[in-house]
Design an enzyme around this catalytic site. Sequence first.
Site, mmCIF file in Angstrom:
data_model
loop_
_atom_site.group_PDB
_atom_site.id
_atom_site.type_symbol
_atom_site.label_atom_id
_atom_site.label_comp_id
_atom_site.label_asym_id
_atom_site.label_seq_id
_atom_site.Cartn_x
_atom_site.Cartn_y
_atom_site.Cartn_z
ATOM 1 N N GLU A 124 0.850 -1.184 0.000
ATOM 2 C CA GLU A 124 0.000 0.000 0.000
ATOM 3 C C GLU A 124 0.889 1.239 0.000
ATOM 4 O OE1 GLU A 124 -2.644 0.705 3.334
ATOM 5 O OE2 GLU A 124 -4.041 1.788 2.050
ATOM 6 N N ALA A 131 2.391 -0.117 10.594
ATOM 7 C CA ALA A 131 1.831 -1.464 10.480
ATOM 8 C C ALA A 131 0.953 -1.496 9.240
ATOM 9 C CB ALA A 131 1.006 -1.795 11.716
ATOM 10 N N ASN A 136 -2.355 -6.194 5.575
ATOM 11 C CA ASN A 136 -2.464 -7.287 4.582
ATOM 12 C C ASN A 136 -3.429 -8.347 5.099
ATOM 13 O OD1 ASN A 136 0.041 -6.102 3.417
ATOM 14 N ND2 ASN A 136 0.903 -6.932 5.286
ATOM 15 N N HIS A 155 -6.634 -1.571 15.265
ATOM 16 C CA HIS A 155 -6.779 -0.798 14.025
ATOM 17 C C HIS A 155 -6.581 -1.730 12.810
ATOM 18 C CE1 HIS A 155 -5.979 2.875 11.442
ATOM 19 N NE2 HIS A 155 -5.394 1.929 10.724
ATOM 20 N N GLU A 156 -5.468 -2.454 12.805
ATOM 21 C CA GLU A 156 -5.161 -3.308 11.645
ATOM 22 C C GLU A 156 -6.173 -4.439 11.518
ATOM 23 O OE1 GLU A 156 -3.155 -2.112 9.644
ATOM 24 O OE2 GLU A 156 -2.200 -0.661 10.961
ATOM 25 N N GLU A 170 -9.313 4.194 6.697
ATOM 26 C CA GLU A 170 -8.492 4.649 7.812
ATOM 27 C C GLU A 170 -9.295 5.300 8.938
ATOM 28 O OE1 GLU A 170 -5.837 3.441 8.066
ATOM 29 O OE2 GLU A 170 -5.170 2.981 6.035
#
Length: 874
Positions: free
Chosen positions: A149, A283, A286, A318-319, A341
């Site tokens: 990204e 971070a 994926n 978050h991820e 985001e």
Amino acid sequence: MIKRFLFFAFLFLMVRFSFAEGRLPHTTVPLHYAITIFPDLKNLTFEGKENVVFRVLTPTQTVVLNSLDLNITQAELSSPLFPKPLQPQIKINKETETAAFVFPKKLQKGTYQLELAWNGKISINPRGLFYVKYTSGKTQKILLSTQFESVDARRMFPCWDEPAYKATFQLSAKVPKNFLAVSNMPVESKQDLPDGQVLVRFEPTPKMSSYLLVFTEGDLKYLSGESDGVKIRVIAPAGEEQNGAFALAWAEKVLHYYDWYYGVKYPLPKLDLIAIPGGFGGAMENWGGITFNEALLLYDPQKSSEETKERIALVEAHEMAHQWTGDLVTMKWWDDLWLNEGFADWMMTKVTNHFFPKWHLLVRVAEDDNSAMTTDALATTHPIERPVPYGRLADSIFDEITYEKGAAVIRMIESYLGENTFRKGIDLYMHRYQYSNATSMDLWKALSDESHENIAPLALGWIRQPGFPVVKVESRCIHGKEILSFTQTPFTYMRERKLNYRWEIPITVETLGGKPKHFLLTSNQKITFNKNACNLPIVFLNQGYYRIEYSPELFQKVLAVVNQLSPSQKVHLLYDTWALAEQGSYPVSSYLDLVQPLSHMANLAVWAQILQAFQNLDVLEIGEPGRKKFHLYEQKILKPILTQIGWDEKPREGPTVAILRANVIETLGMADDKAVVEEAFKRFNAFLSHPDSLSPNLRPAVFRIVGRYADQKTFDELHKLGLQAQTTEQKYLYYNALYSALDPKLAAEALQISLSNELDPVSAVYGILGVAFSGEHPNLAWDFVQKHIKVLQARLPGMQLGFFLQNLIASFHGDPKGKAVGEYALKHFPKVVEPLIAKGLAINQLQAYLKAHMVPQVDAWVAKFLQSQKAAAN
Ligand SMILES: [Zn+2]
């Protein structure tokens, strides 16, 4: 993606940039990629081949894919439509980052297979396929990983590298026998190769965007667990895996919560969380294989602080939220990046607050909102949703507006619709767009369908207009009734031009202890608040992304009852009052009057604002005659709270007290409090002989104070500790201390680190900003930069140079020299970083304005305050 990191927010911004590039022509779409890569770890090169099945939608002679820095050696097209494979002509365009395959005749509608082979270099920078060299014990090791990204999958394999071209991927890779190889999906097969290596093939992925593919290989070990039938592993460099225990237990909880919240179960059979040592930024979400800078995943109970634990919890949440919002449902194009985001940022606070209520994150999130609002009030701001004409430009929009403002707007809409209705709307959105792409409008539609209220008009005002409003409130008593009038105007700093933006603002009004009253402020309006009484103490629950400006009379009324307000009300009142004092609408005394009564309680959210404001004022006071007295004032305000909570942790104190203690001690250290500085040195010296004697929670503060007032001997001690530190988290602790040295001779020594190989190249150069900010040596830093510009520029890939310059200019805190540096930078650096230099200049201009009007007010107020203290003591 997570853009923030550790001690300097700017240290780990993952942004890159290059020149113009168009979008791919929508004549073909990929269906399935079978990709094999053959890395050469010795020469840091790789070979690749792929077989991609794609469909022609509109007859075309040319098939265009994204490809960057790849040497394509072979291309062949086959189809049942013709007997013999076709060899196309290959046209590489570096500027558009594409490879065009031109065929002798038009390809008609139908399905085709394109076989490609290529070779390329493994990058030192985390973009495309990259390597990290690190030491484990005394051994040098190498690890490979990927970062795609925004648009860097094209650096590893030719592909349709735009988020809307979803396809399935099957990856294979050649890896050394003793290495662990990880990708989005579990390993399907392993085949021994004649050269002693292994060809690992992973199971095919579900339909997804190219930027979400991942591959990591190295001497890695893991801890494993499970949640709702999904295998979860925390993978780390061998020897560090035990520090993944906290992250693993947390992932198990979060996955289960998200399975419930999103209404769609996590769709992959496994989830890996991978710790990357060295300079990997932030971070990356994926799908099924999230990569983290190891400092954002590994928690060492002996050495890591409570703040580290909190940061790990938030980043992981978050991820993991992205596994749904981002990976399962992806924005159609980068102009809706905020959907990924903002959502992930909002969700991380929500879930972490749910499981760790004692961190008070829902109140403390005001700090994030405030950071976005500061950027959003500058002339250089932009709307959340903004055009991104070509993919590479997406790299530059990972900022406070996309993340923190995005999250604040979502929180405001959730609060307006109610938690339950909002969640059901999200479930609907997930079901509608899973394995596909969506836009903001699709989200509003799902929320409107669920709530039976068209929320688009409200939402669009916040995401399509830049900035935010300040709501001015006045109260009048007419015939025994309290009439409140509300007017909204855009909140800006130093803006002369009148802006015509209008927002639909959800507002809550309540009397102290009374029932809240909610309404939507659309234009300027009046409401009758109480039928029978005037002069009730009225509070405004500001739960949105706006400021409240009380009339002087109302402000006095609120001030009179300030200690009876809830923590959230206190925090919003502090942030709003501070911002209005900065803007010049309130005198600075309004804010300082508020600090006094609020500084008696050990509440981290309240103190976070006060300490932030003190730090802002302190940097404005640099070089001013009033700084010493301002430090005395800070000591007077801070000492009582330190006495109350003490230097040492107590059993049963809440987790936020540890964070508060460290922050109070650090601020007192910066304010030159003799007793605190002495105690810090005492504890540091004890630490040198008995490391366990210093609590991990106090280490950042103690090291920073010691670094600030270091002599050569202490500086060398810190440097030695930094060189010996085994983990990224510990390394940055010591280096940040070094950069804080006030002694110019030591600062000059610290600057040299940027040219060395002690840290990864980007972190090393960003250390210069540490010297400029923490060490208060922007001039030394700039002289150094000019002298070594060639070497430094080569170490800052893409947009990193822009962020570096932006912060260097800001480090002058309004000094005219900062403006001169900015003007020089505009002339001498590539045009693509201009917007970031412009932002640096805007910050410098704002600080010059703040310095001019706030410092004299602060000095006068402090002189009076100290006088009254003296009088009281006599
Ligand atoms: Zn993210």
